[in-house]
Design a protein around this motif. Structure first.
Motif, PDB file in Angstrom:
ATOM      1  N   THR A   1       8.912   4.072 -23.261  1.00 22.56           N
ATOM      2  CA  THR A   1       7.505   4.400 -23.464  1.00 22.56           C
ATOM      3  C   THR A   1       6.589   3.219 -23.211  1.00 22.56           C
ATOM      4  OG1 THR A   1       8.216   5.965 -25.188  1.00 22.56           O
ATOM      5  CG2 THR A   1       5.865   5.453 -25.061  1.00 22.56           C
ATOM      6  N   ASP A   2       5.633   3.420 -22.307  1.00 20.04           N
ATOM      7  CA  ASP A   2       4.611   2.419 -22.014  1.00 20.04           C
ATOM      8  C   ASP A   2       3.243   2.986 -22.349  1.00 20.04           C
ATOM      9  OD1 ASP A   2       6.500   0.690 -21.046  1.00 20.04           O
ATOM     10  OD2 ASP A   2       6.155   1.189 -18.936  1.00 20.04           O
ATOM     11  N   GLY A   3       2.366   2.132 -22.840  1.00 16.07           N
ATOM     12  CA  GLY A   3       0.981   2.535 -23.001  1.00 16.07           C
ATOM     13  C   GLY A   3       0.356   2.755 -21.637  1.00 16.07           C
ATOM     14  N   PRO A   4      -0.683   3.581 -21.538  1.00 18.41           N
ATOM     15  CA  PRO A   4      -1.259   3.931 -20.231  1.00 18.41           C
ATOM     16  C   PRO A   4      -1.910   2.765 -19.488  1.00 18.41           C
ATOM     17  CG  PRO A   4      -2.605   4.786 -22.030  1.00 18.41           C
ATOM     18  CD  PRO A   4      -1.336   4.302 -22.640  1.00 18.41           C
ATOM     19  N   LEU A   5      -2.192   1.671 -20.170  1.00 18.64           N
ATOM     20  CA  LEU A   5      -2.817   0.524 -19.503  1.00 18.64           C
ATOM     21  C   LEU A   5      -1.812  -0.569 -19.138  1.00 18.64           C
ATOM     22  CD1 LEU A   5      -6.142   0.064 -21.534  1.00 18.64           C
ATOM     23  CD2 LEU A   5      -5.734   1.419 -19.465  1.00 18.64           C
ATOM     24  N   VAL A   6      -0.558  -0.382 -19.484  1.00 17.26           N
ATOM     25  CA  VAL A   6       0.468  -1.398 -19.213  1.00 17.26           C
ATOM     26  C   VAL A   6       0.565  -1.707 -17.732  1.00 17.26           C
ATOM     27  CG1 VAL A   6       2.961  -1.826 -19.224  1.00 17.26           C
ATOM     28  CG2 VAL A   6       1.835  -0.984 -21.291  1.00 17.26           C
ATOM     29  N   GLN A   7       0.465  -0.691 -16.903  1.00 16.14           N
ATOM     30  CA  GLN A   7       0.628  -0.879 -15.454  1.00 16.14           C
ATOM     31  C   GLN A   7      -0.511  -1.682 -14.826  1.00 16.14           C
ATOM     32  OE1 GLN A   7       0.106   2.838 -13.207  1.00 16.14           O
ATOM     33  NE2 GLN A   7      -0.718   3.787 -15.066  1.00 16.14           N
ATOM     34  N   TYR A   8      -1.602  -1.839 -15.558  1.00 16.64           N
ATOM     35  CA  TYR A   8      -2.771  -2.514 -15.002  1.00 16.64           C
ATOM     36  C   TYR A   8      -2.922  -3.962 -15.456  1.00 16.64           C
ATOM     37  CZ  TYR A   8      -4.047   2.338 -14.036  1.00 16.64           C
ATOM     38  OH  TYR A   8      -4.046   3.635 -13.609  1.00 16.64           O
ATOM     39  N   VAL A   9      -2.063  -4.409 -16.351  1.00 18.88           N
ATOM     40  CA  VAL A   9      -2.194  -5.772 -16.879  1.00 18.88           C
ATOM     41  C   VAL A   9      -0.886  -6.529 -16.683  1.00 18.88           C
ATOM     42  CG1 VAL A   9      -3.943  -5.116 -18.573  1.00 18.88           C
ATOM     43  CG2 VAL A   9      -1.529  -5.042 -19.208  1.00 18.88           C
ATOM     44  N   SER A  10      -0.958  -7.845 -16.846  1.00 15.51           N
ATOM     45  CA  SER A  10       0.215  -8.684 -16.644  1.00 15.51           C
ATOM     46  C   SER A  10       1.180  -8.569 -17.820  1.00 15.51           C
ATOM     47  CB  SER A  10      -0.205 -10.145 -16.485  1.00 15.51           C
ATOM     48  OG  SER A  10      -0.737 -10.643 -17.714  1.00 15.51           O
ATOM     49  N   SER A  11       2.402  -9.043 -17.612  1.00 14.55           N
ATOM     50  CA  SER A  11       3.417  -9.002 -18.664  1.00 14.55           C
ATOM     51  C   SER A  11       3.014  -9.874 -19.850  1.00 14.55           C
ATOM     52  CB  SER A  11       4.774  -9.460 -18.113  1.00 14.55           C
ATOM     53  OG  SER A  11       4.672 -10.784 -17.585  1.00 14.55           O
ATOM     54  N   ASN A  12       2.296 -10.953 -19.582  1.00 16.34           N
ATOM     55  CA  ASN A  12       1.826 -11.818 -20.670  1.00 16.34           C
ATOM     56  C   ASN A  12       0.831 -11.087 -21.571  1.00 16.34           C
ATOM     57  OD1 ASN A  12       3.361 -14.034 -19.907  1.00 16.34           O
ATOM     58  ND2 ASN A  12       1.758 -14.874 -18.586  1.00 16.34           N
ATOM     59  N   ILE A  13      -0.049 -10.330 -20.957  1.00 16.23           N
ATOM     60  CA  ILE A  13      -1.031  -9.562 -21.738  1.00 16.23           C
ATOM     61  C   ILE A  13      -0.334  -8.456 -22.515  1.00 16.23           C
ATOM     62  CG2 ILE A  13      -2.997  -7.984 -21.569  1.00 16.23           C
ATOM     63  CD1 ILE A  13      -4.056  -9.638 -19.281  1.00 16.23           C
ATOM     64  N   VAL A  14       0.652  -7.830 -21.911  1.00 16.92           N
ATOM     65  CA  VAL A  14       1.416  -6.785 -22.605  1.00 16.92           C
ATOM     66  C   VAL A  14       2.103  -7.367 -23.841  1.00 16.92           C
ATOM     67  CG1 VAL A  14       3.408  -5.242 -22.434  1.00 16.92           C
ATOM     68  CG2 VAL A  14       1.765  -5.362 -20.558  1.00 16.92           C
ATOM     69  N   GLU A  15       2.698  -8.539 -23.673  1.00 18.79           N
ATOM     70  CA  GLU A  15       3.367  -9.191 -24.805  1.00 18.79           C
ATOM     71  C   GLU A  15       2.357  -9.561 -25.891  1.00 18.79           C
ATOM     72  OE1 GLU A  15       6.214 -13.103 -25.703  1.00 18.79           O
ATOM     73  OE2 GLU A  15       5.645 -12.567 -23.637  1.00 18.79           O
ATOM     74  N   TRP A  16       1.216 -10.091 -25.469  1.00 15.93           N
ATOM     75  CA  TRP A  16       0.174 -10.460 -26.427  1.00 15.93           C
ATOM     76  C   TRP A  16      -0.376  -9.226 -27.142  1.00 15.93           C
ATOM     77  CZ3 TRP A  16      -5.149  -9.225 -26.225  1.00 15.93           C
ATOM     78  CH2 TRP A  16      -5.934  -9.885 -27.188  1.00 15.93           C
ATOM     79  N   ALA A  17      -0.572  -8.133 -26.398  1.00 16.81           N
ATOM     80  CA  ALA A  17      -1.094  -6.896 -26.981  1.00 16.81           C
ATOM     81  C   ALA A  17      -0.126  -6.335 -28.020  1.00 16.81           C
ATOM     82  CB  ALA A  17      -1.352  -5.861 -25.888  1.00 16.81           C
ATOM     83  N   GLY A  18       1.177  -6.440 -27.735  1.00 14.01           N
ATOM     84  CA  GLY A  18       2.169  -5.978 -28.700  1.00 14.01           C
ATOM     85  C   GLY A  18       2.109  -6.776 -29.986  1.00 14.01           C
ATOM     86  N   TRP A  19       1.927  -8.089 -29.869  1.00 15.20           N
ATOM     87  CA  TRP A  19       1.799  -8.948 -31.053  1.00 15.20           C
ATOM     88  C   TRP A  19       0.556  -8.580 -31.863  1.00 15.20           C
ATOM     89  CZ3 TRP A  19      -1.926 -12.465 -32.613  1.00 15.20           C
ATOM     90  CH2 TRP A  19      -1.571 -13.329 -33.676  1.00 15.20           C
ATOM     91  N   VAL A  20      -0.571  -8.404 -31.150  1.00 15.04           N
ATOM     92  CA  VAL A  20      -1.827  -8.026 -31.811  1.00 15.04           C
ATOM     93  C   VAL A  20      -1.680  -6.678 -32.502  1.00 15.04           C
ATOM     94  CG1 VAL A  20      -4.231  -7.326 -31.416  1.00 15.04           C
ATOM     95  CG2 VAL A  20      -3.306  -9.355 -30.267  1.00 15.04           C
ATOM     96  N   HIS A  21      -1.017  -5.735 -31.828  1.00 16.72           N
ATOM     97  CA  HIS A  21      -0.869  -4.380 -32.369  1.00 16.72           C
ATOM     98  C   HIS A  21      -0.135  -4.391 -33.712  1.00 16.72           C
ATOM     99  CE1 HIS A  21      -1.210  -0.081 -31.790  1.00 16.72           C
ATOM    100  NE2 HIS A  21       0.066   0.096 -32.089  1.00 16.72           N
ATOM    101  N   HIS A  22       0.867  -5.239 -33.827  1.00 16.05           N
ATOM    102  CA  HIS A  22       1.619  -5.310 -35.082  1.00 16.05           C
ATOM    103  C   HIS A  22       0.867  -6.106 -36.146  1.00 16.05           C
ATOM    104  CE1 HIS A  22       4.928  -4.067 -32.392  1.00 16.05           C
ATOM    105  NE2 HIS A  22       5.448  -3.545 -33.488  1.00 16.05           N
TER     106      HIS A  22
END
Length: 218
Positions: free
Chosen positions: A118-139
């Motif tokens: 499962t990926d969020g709908p914006l994952v494909q539009y951002v870098s892996s670093n932002i995805v990792e950072w977003a996951g940290w922020v989300h928690h």
């Protein structure tokens, strides 16, 4: 002392639907029900966006501008109470905090992934670093949201001890008017807000939400 309608139907619905949505988001995350989690997230996003729009075009007590108060006014509000209908100065800070925290939770969730299916709908539009950072922020942001909820409930209890029935007003829409002749309407008919919500919800569910909905009901 008379009664004045201070909360329109959408604001009251928004409040209680948001309670249900956050509870569903927490439960689905804890149980690993990611399809339900995403569907609840899109529902919450439509709800919050509608609330922000209604904060511009809606009832007087729903206006975003009605939430802007000085820190001194907030302290005075908490100690002495408020005479104007709607959110008090102190409560307005709590509402703004909730808007920021929930919007942060939703946006970060759109950019997170479980690294499996499962990926969020914006994952494909951002870098892996932002995805990792977003996951940290989300928690981490949810912890802040949880503490804010506890603070909010505590404030409601304190105000109830002072004789102000905030929960009842959010159910009935009515609160005590300070003066008998103080019955100037401060609310609008909520139907425009409900239409906006339904349109946003349909758009989100038929685009980003189509896949998790199909898994959820398959």
């Amino acid at each position: 002392m008379g009664k004045l309608k201070v909360w329109d139907g959408f604001i009251r619905s928004f409040h209680w639907l948001l309670v249900i949505a956050i509870a569903t988001l927490y439960f689905s995350a804890e149980e690993g029900m990611l399809e339900l989690h995403f569907v609840a997230g899109f529902f919450t996003l439509a709800l919050l966006l509608t609330r922000l729009i209604w904060g511009v075009i809606g009832s007087k007590t729903a206006k975003l501008t009605a939430l802007i108060h000085s820190p001194l006014a907030a302290i005075k509000s908490f100690k002495l109470g408020d005479t104007k209908p709607g959110h008090g100065a102190a409560g307005s800070y709590m509402v703004i905090a909730f808007f920021i925290l929930i919007l942060t939770q939703l946006i970060s969730g759109l950019m997170t992934t479980d690294d499996i299916l499962t990926d969020g709908p914006l994952v494909q539009y951002v870098s892996s670093n932002i995805v990792e950072w977003a996951g940290w922020v989300h928690h981490r942001n949810f912890d802040l949201l949880f503490y804010a909820i506890i603070l909010h409930i505590s404030a409601i209890v304190i105000y109830r001890l002072k004789g102000k029935k905030l929960v009842k007003a959010m159910i009935t829409g009515k609160a005590d008017a300070e003066q008998e002749n103080d019955h100037t309407p401060v609310t609008k008919a909520p139907w425009t807000a409900f239409v906006i919500f339904v349109v946003l919800l349909l758009v989100l569910m038929t685009t980003w939400g189509a896949e998790p909905l199909s898994y959820l009901f398959s």
